[in-house]
Enzyme design. Structure first.
Site, PDB file in Angstrom:
ATOM      1  CG  HIS A  26      -1.876   1.093   1.370  1.00  0.00           C
ATOM      2  ND1 HIS A  26      -2.912   1.064   2.273  1.00  0.00           N
ATOM      3  CD2 HIS A  26      -1.961   2.293   0.745  1.00  0.00           C
ATOM      4  CE1 HIS A  26      -3.589   2.204   2.197  1.00  0.00           C
ATOM      5  NE2 HIS A  26      -3.023   2.976   1.278  1.00  0.00           N
TER       6      HIS A  26
ATOM      7  CG  HIS B  92      -1.482   6.410  -2.125  1.00  0.00           C
ATOM      8  ND1 HIS B  92      -2.655   6.240  -2.816  1.00  0.00           N
ATOM      9  CD2 HIS B  92      -1.698   5.912  -0.879  1.00  0.00           C
ATOM     10  CE1 HIS B  92      -3.548   5.669  -2.022  1.00  0.00           C
ATOM     11  NE2 HIS B  92      -2.992   5.455  -0.843  1.00  0.00           N
TER      12      HIS B  92
ATOM     13  CG  HIS C 252      -7.660   3.476   0.383  1.00  0.00           C
ATOM     14  ND1 HIS C 252      -7.048   2.945  -0.709  1.00  0.00           N
ATOM     15  CD2 HIS C 252      -6.728   4.254   0.996  1.00  0.00           C
ATOM     16  CE1 HIS C 252      -5.794   3.377  -0.767  1.00  0.00           C
ATOM     17  NE2 HIS C 252      -5.573   4.175   0.255  1.00  0.00           N
TER      18      HIS C 252
ATOM     19  CD  GLU D 135      -7.210   6.479   5.330  1.00  0.00           C
ATOM     20  OE1 GLU D 135      -7.848   6.533   4.262  1.00  0.00           O
ATOM     21  OE2 GLU D 135      -6.090   7.028   5.479  1.00  0.00           O
TER      22      GLU D 135
ATOM     23  CG  ASP E   6      -1.467   5.617   3.120  1.00  0.00           C
ATOM     24  OD1 ASP E   6      -1.779   5.362   1.962  1.00  0.00           O
ATOM     25  OD2 ASP E   6      -2.266   6.092   3.965  1.00  0.00           O
ATOM     26  CG  ASP E   7       0.099   9.035   0.980  1.00  0.00           C
ATOM     27  OD1 ASP E   7       0.092   9.086  -0.261  1.00  0.00           O
ATOM     28  OD2 ASP E   7      -0.889   8.653   1.654  1.00  0.00           O
TER      29      ASP E   7
HETATM   30  N1  ADE Z   1      -4.606   8.904  -1.228  1.00  0.00           N
HETATM   31  C1  ADE Z   1      -3.341   8.994  -0.806  1.00  0.00           C
HETATM   32  N2  ADE Z   1      -3.248   8.602   0.467  1.00  0.00           N
HETATM   33  C2  ADE Z   1      -4.480   8.247   0.871  1.00  0.00           C
HETATM   34  C3  ADE Z   1      -5.044   7.758   2.068  1.00  0.00           C
HETATM   35  N3  ADE Z   1      -4.317   7.545   3.158  1.00  0.00           N
HETATM   36  N4  ADE Z   1      -6.360   7.520   2.112  1.00  0.00           N
HETATM   37  C4  ADE Z   1      -7.122   7.744   1.052  1.00  0.00           C
HETATM   38  N5  ADE Z   1      -6.656   8.203  -0.112  1.00  0.00           N
HETATM   39  C5  ADE Z   1      -5.342   8.449  -0.206  1.00  0.00           C
HETATM   40 ZN    ZN Z   2      -3.706   4.837   0.979  1.00  0.00          ZN
END
Ligand code: ADE
Ligand code: ZN
Length: 330
Positions: free
Chosen positions: A14, A16, A194, A197, A275-276
């Site tokens: 996971h 992005h 997703h 969350e 994630d990011d």
């Molecule tokens: N796009 C990038 N990061 C995300 C996240 N944590 N949740 C939903 N969309 C995303």
């Molecule tokens: Zn994500």
């Protein structure tokens, strides 16, 4: 423990790729493309990365990716992350990307795909790193737009491992995307989403029942519904949990409050991802180290989590066997 976690052949399910854009590269690309940034310095950008929720983060995330204009920008973005991740002992990444976020800015799908696919090829040829491709739809945009992008992606269908669903979760239930995911199924594409969350546990159930997803990204709010937990457990659906992301976006107050230990206790098929990483304080190694500190996990827990991720990764069976061997040899 740190040496063990570095050596662990980590698999990230996971990620992005647009969320891996470090401020340093953002400044390089801004200059190269003649774009003015809302920050004077790298430090000023980093200082702005404090979020109160998912929407607050998404605003900066979409703003940051505005520097991505040309094929080589997407290539540089991906290679920059791939090298960094490999340096932390990551051996496979399933990468989400958001075509709509680029199409909206007038950047053609071909530019995005060509740049990312070139980086994937190079990583697989030279870095001992395999890469999966997940084309994600923005759930706060109309479903018709997502369907149009899916059709537009016809030249790339064979190169995609899955389609995904991301962006602002609340009030954008999986049900909105039934037709899009039905079409993806018809095309033989694997589906992920997703869910759970910021949204309720019901969205996890919807994603499974209505979208036919094979994995749930995040899913931490499943604990609010015992039926959903039992479903995830009995079907051993993989959850791609992102601990530092959940702290940054205030899904939990601090890591010690994170439901990860509880999810494991319930017998769920948990994995760890970043994630990011450029926005949430670090990549795979940082996420693993933070979990070791917060939860006092031993090596066996990390081995299990890594086995779960290898099991689920979008890779050939040969590569899967190779990675399992590597884990066993550690
Ligand atoms: N796009 C990038 N990061 C995300 C996240 N944590 N949740 C939903 N969309 C995303
Ligand atoms: Zn994500």
């Amino acid at each position: 423990m740190h040496d063990f976690l570095r050596a662990l052949p980590k698999v990230e399910l996971h990620l992005h790729i647009e969320g891996s854009l470090e401020p340093e590269l953002m400044f390089v690309l801004a200059q190269r493309n003649g774009i003015e940034l809302p920050y004077a310095t790298v430090q000023e950008a980093k200082d702005a990365y404090h979020f109160s929720d998912l929407k607050g983060f998404l605003n900066l995330y979409f703003q940051g990716m505005n520097v991505l204009r040309h094929e080589e920008d997407f290539y540089d973005l991906a290679m920059d992350y791939f090298k960094r991740a490999r340096g932390e002992g990551v051996v496979h990444i399933d990468m989400h990307f958001d075509p709509q976020a680029h199409l909206q800015r007038g950047v053609p799908l071909e530019v995005v795909m060509t740049g990312l696919l070139k980086a994937k090829q190079e990583a697989e040829d030279t870095l001992d790193l395999s890469i999966g491709m997940i084309m994600a739809f923005l759930r706060d945009r109309p479903a018709e737009e997502a369907l149009h992008v899916l059709e537009q992606a016809a030249p790339y269908w064979k190169l995609l491992d899955a389609v995904g669903l991301d962006s602002a979760e609340q009030n954008n239930p999986p049900a909105k995307f039934v037709d899009v995911f039905q079409r993806a199924k018809q095309l033989g594409l694997v589906r992920v989403a997703h869910a759970g969350e910021e949204g309720p546990a019901d969205y996890i159930k919807e994603a499974l029942d209505l979208l036919g997803v094979q994995r749930i990204d995040h899913g931490v709010r499943c604990l609010e519904n015992a039926e959903v937990v039992e479903r995830l457990r009995s079907e051993q659906i993989v959850l791609t949990v992102c601990p530092l992301s959940n702290v940054s976006l205030k899904v939990v107050e601090e890591l010690r409050d994170h439901p990860l230990p509880k999810l494991l206790e319930k017998g769920l098929k948990v994995t760890i991802s970043s994630d990011d990483p450029a926005y949430f304080g670090g990549g795979m190694l940082t996420n693993h180290t933070a979990c070791a500190e917060a939860f006092g996990w031993d090596e066996a827990v990390f081995r299990q989590i890594t086995r779960n991720a290898i099991d689920e990764a979008f890779i050939t069976e040969t590569r899967r066997g190779e990675l399992l061997n590597r884990l066993a040899a550690l």
